[in-house]
Write an enzyme that holds these catalytic residues in place. Structure first.
Site, short mmCIF file in Angstrom:
data_model
loop_
_atom_site.label_atom_id
_atom_site.label_comp_id
_atom_site.label_asym_id
_atom_site.label_seq_id
_atom_site.Cartn_x
_atom_site.Cartn_y
_atom_site.Cartn_z
N ASP A 169 51.34 -80.15 -46.45
CA ASP A 169 52.37 -80.92 -47.16
C ASP A 169 53.59 -80.09 -47.54
O ASP A 169 54.56 -80.63 -48.06
CB ASP A 169 51.77 -81.52 -48.43
CG ASP A 169 51.38 -80.44 -49.44
OD1 ASP A 169 50.61 -79.54 -49.06
OD2 ASP A 169 51.82 -80.49 -50.59
N TYR A 206 57.35 -70.07 -47.42
CA TYR A 206 56.28 -69.08 -47.38
C TYR A 206 56.67 -67.83 -46.59
O TYR A 206 56.00 -66.80 -46.71
CB TYR A 206 55.01 -69.68 -46.80
CG TYR A 206 54.21 -70.47 -47.80
CD1 TYR A 206 53.12 -69.91 -48.47
CD2 TYR A 206 54.54 -71.79 -48.10
CE1 TYR A 206 52.40 -70.64 -49.40
CE2 TYR A 206 53.83 -72.52 -49.02
CZ TYR A 206 52.75 -71.94 -49.67
OH TYR A 206 52.04 -72.67 -50.59
#
Length: 447
Positions: free
Chosen positions: A172, A270
């Site tokens: 997600d 990330y």
């Protein structure tokens, strides 16, 4: 024409994310009708707290839905159409160790990246494979929608060890970032954007974003992200409806420094762990990591609220909310159930989606989803910069799965060393030995 009612199993019924999934399912009953909802977890007491609140919510909002919460695999996996899997083997107590052990050695400790992600992956593989086997035994026509972390390692394990299973691995995080993009652009919904994207899970880049009329939105977004990261205008102006947790606010702001490496694209947040690992170590508190934040806030608040609902037997003023990733998983299930041909970012075998990349790599790319699953859309060739980074990271993921399968200490050491978060092989070995010690209950024996 009426839509077929579905039978749903949430595997990981005791998760703090489960109430959000239930609420999102209930909000979408007109588009995705449900006849039966089941919970499955190996922790009966933890699941029961979520289940007791869910029973109240269902009585008030959808009394026709049959509800079952169980720890018995046969009862759970029989007569189902979809398994929505989000398990956490070792719970947050083990996540805390994943994060704090690497920090002892000056290496970032993170849930899905670097040594923490590798440790979590070694725990998750067996758990997810067990769920697949139960599903195939008791409901062989069902689909598993898996968003158990670390998704990249789990996806590689399912590709290699259960290649014919009806499983789709999802994440997600791109959804969350796209919601921020639409706020920057002033759009009503992220679905007003059509995106091109390529990469690995938690390791990817947007290359093209357009509105419904085909207008190129990338120039405006690139200019904003290069200055502000993914912090929204309302957050900058102090007008945001909800306050973002400090660790996430820092992450969204840090994206601008990641974007500077390739100003022609927009990065997944990330990537900061791989591009600036020393910064992440400096920004971390080795005594109080993200796992502690989650246990003190999300976990505590969710269970407190569920227990309150169960005690007063009403959810009219409930403080539980549908999660972003719950929206995504309902869209995916609906696309498979009713062949709606939804366009979604999914983790799939490459097989030419990225032309100049490993055919067997599990990549994250746009797909068209229908009753037969995901059909990846070709993203063409990728630049050398991204290709080099991705090849290194794919090698990490494949080595982890090989280490789990073969019980190989050597291959897991190689995987740890190969991560861009790791300074050298000696530190990788020290961290590995510490991780083995605390994961004896969860990992296969390594020799």
């Amino acid at each position: 024409m009426s839509l077929k009612e579905q039978s749903i199993l949430v595997a990981g019924g005791g998760s703090t994310f489960t109430p959000g999934i239930v609420l999102m399912l209930l909000e979408n009953l007109d588009k995705f009708p449900i006849r039966q909802l089941k919970f499955y977890d190996n922790d009966k007491e933890r699941q029961q707290q979520i289940a007791d609140a869910t029973e109240v919510i269902l009585k008030e909002r959808a009394p026709h839905i049959k509800f079952v919460a169980t720890t018995d695999p046969e009862e759970a996996f029989s007569d189902i159409d979809f398994v929505m899997a989000h398990i956490r083997v070792g719970k947050y107590a083990m996540r805390e160790k994943d994060e704090k052990i690497p920090l002892k050695y000056g290496v970032i400790g993170q849930e899905t990246c670097g040594p923490g992600g590798i440790a979590y992956g070694m725990r998750s593989i067996g758990g997810v494979l067990e769920l697949i086997d139960y599903m195939e035994q008791y409901s062989p026509e069902a689909w598993m929608l898996n968003y158990s972390n670390p998704a990249a390692i789990v996806a590689e394990a399912t590709r290699k060890l259960r290649p014919n299973s009806k499983i789709i691995n999802i994440c997600d995080m791109p959804v969350g970032i796209e919601n921020r993009m639409k706020d920057v652009l002033g759009l009503e919904s992220r679905k007003d954007m059509t995106v091109k994207y390529y990469g690995l899970n938690h390791f990817g880049w947007w290359t093209d974003i357009r509105d419904r009329d085909g207008k190129d939105l990338m120039p405006e977004l690139k200019e904003w992200v290069s200055k502000n990261g993914y912090i929204t205008p309302d957050e900058l102006n102090g007008a945001a409806e909800e306050e973002v947790e400090p660790s996430w606010f820092y992450t969204f702001g840090k994206a601008k420094e990641v974007q500077w490496l390739d100003p022609d694209t927009l990065p997944n947040t990330y990537l900061k762990y791989y591009f600036y690992p020393q910064d992440e170590v400096e920004h971390s508190d080795p005594e109080h990591t993200r796992a502690n934040e989650v246990m003190e806030h999300r976990e505590k608040n969710t269970f407190t609220e569920c227990n309150r609902i169960a005690n007063i037997q009403t959810a009219e003023d409930a403080k539980l909310e549908a999660d972003e990733h719950a929206t995504y998983i309902v869209d995916l299930a609906r696309a498979i159930a009713y062949n709606s041909k939804e366009r979604m970012l999914l983790i799939v075998p490459n097989k030419g989606a990225i032309v100049n990349f490993d055919e067997d790599a599990m990549v994250e790319v746009p797909c068209i989803v229908g009753s037969q699953g995901a059909e990846p859309l070709t993203q063409g060739e990728i630049p050398r910069f991204q290709k080099g980074l991705m090849e290194q990271q794919v090698a990490v993921e494949k080595l982890v799965v090989e280490a789990w399968t073969e019980g190989s200490y050597q291959k897991l050491w190689q995987a740890l060393f190969l991560s861009k978060t790791m300074p050298n092989a000696r530190v990788a070995k020290q961290i590995l030995d510490d991780l083995i010690e605390v994961n004896k209950e969860y990992w296969p024996e390594l020799t």
